[in-house]
Design a protein around this motif. Structure first.
Motif, PDB file in Angstrom:
ATOM      1  N   ASP A 196    -113.471  11.745 -95.955  1.00 58.64           N
ATOM      2  CA  ASP A 196    -112.148  11.194 -95.683  1.00 58.64           C
ATOM      3  C   ASP A 196    -111.081  12.163 -95.862  1.00 58.64           C
ATOM      4  O   ASP A 196    -110.177  12.443 -95.135  1.00 58.64           O
ATOM      5  CB  ASP A 196    -111.928  10.111 -96.503  1.00 58.64           C
ATOM      6  CG  ASP A 196    -112.496   8.859 -96.351  1.00 58.64           C
ATOM      7  OD1 ASP A 196    -113.272   8.784 -95.149  1.00 58.64           O
ATOM      8  OD2 ASP A 196    -112.854   7.936 -97.034  1.00 58.64           O
ATOM      9  N   ASN A 217    -111.209  14.718 -92.982  1.00 57.41           N
ATOM     10  CA  ASN A 217    -110.633  14.152 -91.838  1.00 57.41           C
ATOM     11  C   ASN A 217    -109.180  14.018 -91.698  1.00 57.41           C
ATOM     12  O   ASN A 217    -108.662  14.289 -90.829  1.00 57.41           O
ATOM     13  CB  ASN A 217    -111.306  12.637 -91.427  1.00 57.41           C
ATOM     14  CG  ASN A 217    -112.764  12.982 -91.105  1.00 57.41           C
ATOM     15  OD1 ASN A 217    -113.249  13.593 -90.388  1.00 57.41           O
ATOM     16  ND2 ASN A 217    -113.656  11.645 -91.431  1.00 57.41           N
ATOM     17  N   TRP A 218    -108.815  13.714 -92.938  1.00 58.85           N
ATOM     18  CA  TRP A 218    -107.297  13.831 -93.115  1.00 58.85           C
ATOM     19  C   TRP A 218    -106.684  15.047 -92.801  1.00 58.85           C
ATOM     20  O   TRP A 218    -105.739  15.086 -92.119  1.00 58.85           O
ATOM     21  CB  TRP A 218    -107.078  13.296 -94.640  1.00 58.85           C
ATOM     22  CG  TRP A 218    -105.577  13.478 -94.914  1.00 58.85           C
ATOM     23  CD1 TRP A 218    -104.518  12.591 -94.650  1.00 58.85           C
ATOM     24  CD2 TRP A 218    -105.183  14.820 -95.866  1.00 58.85           C
ATOM     25  NE1 TRP A 218    -103.328  13.359 -95.424  1.00 58.85           N
ATOM     26  CE2 TRP A 218    -103.582  14.694 -96.001  1.00 58.85           C
ATOM     27  CE3 TRP A 218    -105.612  15.783 -96.274  1.00 58.85           C
ATOM     28  CZ2 TRP A 218    -103.081  15.626 -96.523  1.00 58.85           C
ATOM     29  CZ3 TRP A 218    -104.927  16.755 -96.902  1.00 58.85           C
ATOM     30  CH2 TRP A 218    -103.508  16.849 -97.193  1.00 58.85           C
ATOM     31  N   ARG A 267    -108.067  17.262 -90.929  1.00 55.03           N
ATOM     32  CA  ARG A 267    -108.323  17.813 -89.481  1.00 55.03           C
ATOM     33  C   ARG A 267    -107.376  17.137 -88.486  1.00 55.03           C
ATOM     34  O   ARG A 267    -106.768  17.668 -87.626  1.00 55.03           O
ATOM     35  CB  ARG A 267    -109.885  17.006 -89.051  1.00 55.03           C
ATOM     36  CG  ARG A 267    -110.400  17.524 -87.762  1.00 55.03           C
ATOM     37  CD  ARG A 267    -111.726  17.200 -87.289  1.00 55.03           C
ATOM     38  NE  ARG A 267    -112.684  18.145 -88.272  1.00 55.03           N
ATOM     39  CZ  ARG A 267    -113.621  18.034 -89.009  1.00 55.03           C
ATOM     40  NH1 ARG A 267    -113.447  16.649 -89.505  1.00 55.03           N
ATOM     41  NH2 ARG A 267    -114.318  18.710 -89.490  1.00 55.03           N
ATOM     42  N   ASN A 268    -107.030  15.852 -88.961  1.00 55.02           N
ATOM     43  CA  ASN A 268    -105.983  14.986 -88.169  1.00 55.02           C
ATOM     44  C   ASN A 268    -104.529  15.677 -88.326  1.00 55.02           C
ATOM     45  O   ASN A 268    -103.943  15.465 -87.300  1.00 55.02           O
ATOM     46  CB  ASN A 268    -105.971  13.422 -88.456  1.00 55.02           C
ATOM     47  CG  ASN A 268    -107.325  12.919 -88.046  1.00 55.02           C
ATOM     48  OD1 ASN A 268    -108.157  13.356 -87.246  1.00 55.02           O
ATOM     49  ND2 ASN A 268    -108.029  11.753 -88.876  1.00 55.02           N
TER      50      ASN A 268
END
Length: 300
Positions: A284, A287-288, A290-291
């Protein structure tokens, strides 16, 4: 007929490209090869060979600028080497040297000196004679006392003291504000002192594989820092102040006990690469990041 024309064209193009090759881009792999056309030789790079002495015939190489003799069992450097008027780079890495050959201090035109994988216990005061030296690379030394004489090298902008069993960043380094590249990986350094702020020209700082558990705010005052290596230390978190490094393009922080990342990291739109390998970050969290920074290359 067409095949013949194509072949002729290829030969012509190859000849033109070869003729346009800058002689300075050619590394000669043996003394014998270099001595066949001495006026064209600017660089000799020999490795993994054994010879008892450097042939005096290389004095014919009046344009020689770079001499690399890595892993060649070289134990002595002749005094006559100073008669090469244009020699600027010398690499004697991995030759098992225990002392810096005195003849090196006669090479007063040297700008780069590489002595990786040798085993010096001291740096003689004569090194201050190398007033044009810009880069000095040492590795595997066991200094009986800090080599403070290096602070006298006022043109030095790149310094490596890797695997030298240092338990702190030597104080003399903070008297060298001209440093731009500092490599201290694989030591036993436990902290980064606030004095690091004195190195305002620093572009690349490598402290990989040490025992650093905390990064002081002073480090984030290095406004020109582009590459920061803190991998394989004892970090458990990254300070929010990391976002103050507005020139940072590459950040290496893998192999640390990281479980979270600061929110301020998302402000670093200028960051191009981050190493997060072998950490404890959750999917998570990755991904945080990466976004939030879609153009950032994340190495996992």
């Amino acid at each position: 007929m067409k095949k013949g024309i194509v072949l002729v064209l290829l030969i012509c193009v190859s000849s033109i490209l070869f003729a346009q090759t800058d002689p300075r881009d050619i590394d000669y792999g043996s003394f014998e090869q270099a001595l066949k056309e001495p006026s064209k030789v600017y660089s000799i790079r020999i490795s993994d060979q054994y010879f008892t002495e450097i042939p005096k015939s290389i004095l014919k190489l009046k344009n020689l600028e770079s001499l690399s003799l890595r892993d060649c069992s070289v134990k002595e450097i002749p005094m006559w080497l100073k008669e090469l008027p244009n020699l600027k780079k010398l690499d004697l890495s991995n030759n098992g040297l225990t002392e810096i050959p005195p003849a090196i201090f006669e090479l007063t035109g040297l700008e780069q000196l590489c002595l990786y994988d040798n085993h010096f216990t001291r740096i003689p005061n004569d090194i201050k004679r190398l007033t044009k030296l810009q880069e000095l690379h040492l590795e595997g030394c066991e200094f009986s006392e800090p080599p403070v004489v290096l602070a006298s090298l006022k043109q030095l902008n790149g310094l490596s003291l890797n695997a030298c069993k240092l338990n702190k960043i030597p104080d003399f380094i903070f008297t060298m504000p001209q440093l731009e590249y500092l490599f201290l990986w694989e030591n036993d350094i436990q902290e980064i002192p606030d004095s690091i702020v004195l190195l305002q020209k620093m572009v690349c700082l490598n402290l990989t594989d040490n025992k650093i558990a905390h990064v002081p705010d002073a480090l984030f005052e290095l406004s020109k820092l582009k590459k920061l290596f803190l991998s394989a230390n004892k970090l458990t978190e990254l300070p929010a102040a990391i976002a103050r490094l507005t020139s940072l393009s590459e950040f290496y922080t893998g192999e640390n006990n990281l479980t979270t990342l600061p929110e301020e990291l998302l402000k670093m739109k200028w960051l191009e690469y981050i190493d997060l390998r072998h950490t404890f970050l959750s999917a998570d969290t990755v991904n945080w990041l990466r976004n939030g920074l879609p153009d950032l290359y994340i190495d996992l």
